[in-house]
Each structure stands twice: as structure tokens, then as C-alpha cells.
Scaffold this active site. Structure first.
Site, PDB file in Angstrom:
ATOM      1  N   THR A   1      -8.864   5.934  -4.118  1.00  0.00           N
ATOM      2  CA  THR A   1      -8.499   5.501  -2.762  1.00  0.00           C
ATOM      3  C   THR A   1      -9.633   5.764  -1.770  1.00  0.00           C
ATOM      4  OG1 THR A   1      -6.213   6.049  -3.283  1.00  0.00           O
ATOM      5  CG2 THR A   1      -6.743   5.773  -0.965  1.00  0.00           C
TER       6      THR A   1
ATOM      7  N   HIS B   1      -6.523  -3.818  -2.316  1.00  0.00           N
ATOM      8  CA  HIS B   1      -5.264  -3.128  -2.618  1.00  0.00           C
ATOM      9  C   HIS B   1      -4.846  -3.528  -4.017  1.00  0.00           C
ATOM     10  CE1 HIS B   1      -1.086  -1.817  -2.543  1.00  0.00           C
ATOM     11  NE2 HIS B   1      -0.800  -2.989  -3.091  1.00  0.00           N
TER      12      HIS B   1
ATOM     13  N   LYS C   1      -8.738  -7.082   1.146  1.00  0.00           N
ATOM     14  CA  LYS C   1      -8.450  -6.693   2.530  1.00  0.00           C
ATOM     15  C   LYS C   1      -9.463  -7.338   3.492  1.00  0.00           C
ATOM     16  CE  LYS C   1      -6.382  -2.208   1.198  1.00  0.00           C
ATOM     17  NZ  LYS C   1      -6.529  -0.734   1.342  1.00  0.00           N
TER      18      LYS C   1
ATOM     19  N   ARG D   1     -14.105  -0.293  -5.329  1.00  0.00           N
ATOM     20  CA  ARG D   1     -14.127   0.510  -4.110  1.00  0.00           C
ATOM     21  C   ARG D   1     -15.409   1.349  -4.014  1.00  0.00           C
ATOM     22  NH1 ARG D   1      -7.803   2.509  -4.095  1.00  0.00           N
ATOM     23  NH2 ARG D   1      -6.965   0.776  -2.874  1.00  0.00           N
TER      24      ARG D   1
HETATM   25  P1  IDP Z   1      -4.131   3.221  -2.703  1.00  0.00           P
HETATM   26  O1  IDP Z   1      -4.568   2.053  -1.861  1.00  0.00           O
HETATM   27  O2  IDP Z   1      -5.235   3.749  -3.581  1.00  0.00           O
HETATM   28  O3  IDP Z   1      -2.855   2.962  -3.468  1.00  0.00           O
HETATM   29  P2  IDP Z   1      -2.536   4.727  -0.780  1.00  0.00           P
HETATM   30  O4  IDP Z   1      -2.334   6.209  -0.756  1.00  0.00           O
HETATM   31  O5  IDP Z   1      -1.403   3.854  -1.168  1.00  0.00           O
HETATM   32  O6  IDP Z   1      -3.829   4.434  -1.687  1.00  0.00           O
HETATM   33  O7  IDP Z   1      -3.050   4.322   0.682  1.00  0.00           O
HETATM   34  C1  IDP Z   1      -3.058   2.990   1.136  1.00  0.00           C
HETATM   35  C2  IDP Z   1      -4.315   2.742   1.937  1.00  0.00           C
HETATM   36  O8  IDP Z   1      -4.349   3.599   3.086  1.00  0.00           O
HETATM   37  C3  IDP Z   1      -5.617   3.063   1.205  1.00  0.00           C
HETATM   38  O9  IDP Z   1      -6.032   2.008   0.350  1.00  0.00           O
HETATM   39  C4  IDP Z   1      -6.580   3.289   2.335  1.00  0.00           C
HETATM   40  O10 IDP Z   1      -7.036   2.073   2.911  1.00  0.00           O
HETATM   41  C5  IDP Z   1      -5.695   4.012   3.345  1.00  0.00           C
HETATM   42  N1  IDP Z   1      -5.737   5.474   3.204  1.00  0.00           N
HETATM   43  C6  IDP Z   1      -5.098   6.231   2.257  1.00  0.00           C
HETATM   44  N2  IDP Z   1      -5.315   7.545   2.431  1.00  0.00           N
HETATM   45  C7  IDP Z   1      -6.102   7.637   3.540  1.00  0.00           C
HETATM   46  C8  IDP Z   1      -6.672   8.769   4.253  1.00  0.00           C
HETATM   47  O11 IDP Z   1      -6.488   9.935   3.893  1.00  0.00           O
HETATM   48  N3  IDP Z   1      -7.437   8.452   5.334  1.00  0.00           N
HETATM   49  C9  IDP Z   1      -7.662   7.179   5.756  1.00  0.00           C
HETATM   50  N4  IDP Z   1      -7.146   6.100   5.142  1.00  0.00           N
HETATM   51  C10 IDP Z   1      -6.378   6.320   4.033  1.00  0.00           C
HETATM   52 MG    MG Z   2      -0.926   2.569  -2.740  1.00  0.00          MG
END
Ligand code: IDP
Ligand code: MG
Length: 176
Positions: free
Chosen positions: A107, A135, A20, A118
Site C-alpha cells: 500500500t 487499486h 487511479k 506501486r
Molecule cells: P490497499 O489499497 O493496498 O488495499 P487500503 O488500506 O485499502 O490499501 O487503503 C486504501 C488506499 O488508501 C490506499 O491504496 C492508499 O491510497 C490510501 N492509504 C492507505 N493507508 C494510508 C496511509 O496510512 N496514509 C495515506 N494514505 C493511505
Molecule cells: Mg484495500
């Protein structure tokens, strides 16, 4: 004329990885690729991409109702960093999805194991966005959708999914 999918042959998976904009702004590309090489997976595609709003929204469409969605889109587009690009990669191999997810970590970068990518490099900004530098696809369904969103078949070193030949007439920039 089409090609046969390589993924059907063995218990092989493909996964989409994005470094990213925060990862690029922090010059972490080398470090992240080194960590990813621990998985012994094969790189099947790689490129730098300038992320349009449409692409960012399509990539994260499952999260469109979340309160942090507008910030997330700006984040992926590089608006919070001085790097308006991401590096997109496809890694292929046995259990690729789970192995890359494990190495990436949780995450929330503050909850991620400190030895994961991360955990090592992520942070939470004052805007509340999880800047977690990478990601990684979470399932084979997501991986297929995401790989097809970010890459065209000919950009991947071997055929992953079935293709078809179509006559396309759009204009595109070529070398002079
Ligand atoms: P992942 O990247 O671990 O698969 P996802 O739930 O798909 O997690 O969320 C995508 C992206 O959105 C995360 O990598 C992060 O950058 C952001 N994100 C997810 N949940 C939150 C949150 O609760 N607050 C702020 N940003 C979040
Ligand atoms: Mg995801």
C-alpha cells in the site's frame, strides 16, 4: 429470469482494478495494462468513470474513520490531478485477487518492492496521501462488493454473480 454465476464453475476469481487519477495523469494506463498482462488473467470489463463523492466514499467506506479519509476521497475523485476520472477494470482467472495484489505491491509506495506497479510508479505526497496509482481488491468478499459497486451486470463480458431481472423506470441519457 436470471443467469448462473461463472465464478462457481472452477477455482476462478474476479478482482476489481482501478487505475487511479495519478495513474491517468502520468499517462501510465498502457504501462499498467502491460504489467497486468503478465498475470495472464482475462479482462472481463473496462471503462472510464467520473467518480462522484458518493462513489468514492462507498468504495473506501471501510476506511471512513482514518485520519487520511478526506484526502483519500479527494484523491480518488481526481481533485489533486488534472484528470477527474479513473479507469475501472475487472480481471478474471485463477487466483486473480492474489496475483494482482502481488503485482501491485504494498500500500505504501515507498515500502513497495520497486519491481511492483506501486513501487515503480507510486509516491507519497506532501499531504500524506499514498498516491499508489492502482487499486486492487484484497479478498473475494471485497472484490464482489466492489465489482457490484462499479459495474452493472451487462457491462461485464460474462456473468460473474447471480442476477435477477427487475423493471427499472429511472430516466437516462440516450443517443440523439
Ligand atoms: P490497499 O489499497 O493496498 O488495499 P487500503 O488500506 O485499502 O490499501 O487503503 C486504501 C488506499 O488508501 C490506499 O491504496 C492508499 O491510497 C490510501 N492509504 C492507505 N493507508 C494510508 C496511509 O496510512 N496514509 C495515506 N494514505 C493511505
Ligand atoms: Mg484495500
Amino acid at each position: 429470469m436470471g443467469t448462473k454465476p461463472a465464478l462457481k464453475k472452477k477455482k476462478i476469481e474476479a478482482t476489481l482494478i482501478l487505475i487511479k487519477p495519478d495513474g491517468l495523469a502520468k499517462s501510465l494506463t498502457g504501462n499498467i495494462l502491460t504489467r497486468l498482462s503478465e498475470t495472464k488473467l482475462e479482462i472481463a470489463a473496462a471503462k472510464c468513470v467520473r467518480v462522484s463523492r458518493e462513489l468514492a466514499k462507498e468504495h473506501y467506506r471501510a476506511l471512513r474513520d482514518k485520519p487520511f479519509f478526506p484526502e483519500l476521497i479527494k484523491y480518488l475523485m481526481g481533485k489533486y490531478h488534472n484528470r477527474k476520472k479513473v479507469m475501472a477494470l475487472v480481471y478474471v482467472g485463477e487466483a486473480a485477487i492474489q496475483r494482482v495484489r502481488e503485482l501491485s505491491g504494498a500500500t505504501n509506495p515507498e515500502e513497495a518492492d520497486p519491481t511492483t506497479i506501486r513501487g515503480q510508479y507510486g509516491r507519497i505526497t506532501t499531504k500524506g496521501v499514498y498516491e499508489n496509482v492502482i487499486h486492487a481488491s484484497a479478498s473475494s468478499t471485497e472484490a464482489e462488493r466492489e465489482i457490484k459497486l462499479w459495474f452493472e451486470p451487462q457491462e461485464i463480458i460474462f456473468p460473474l454473480y447471480p442476477t435477477k431481472t427487475a423493471k427499472v423506470t429511472t430516466q437516462k441519457e440516450i443517443w440523439k
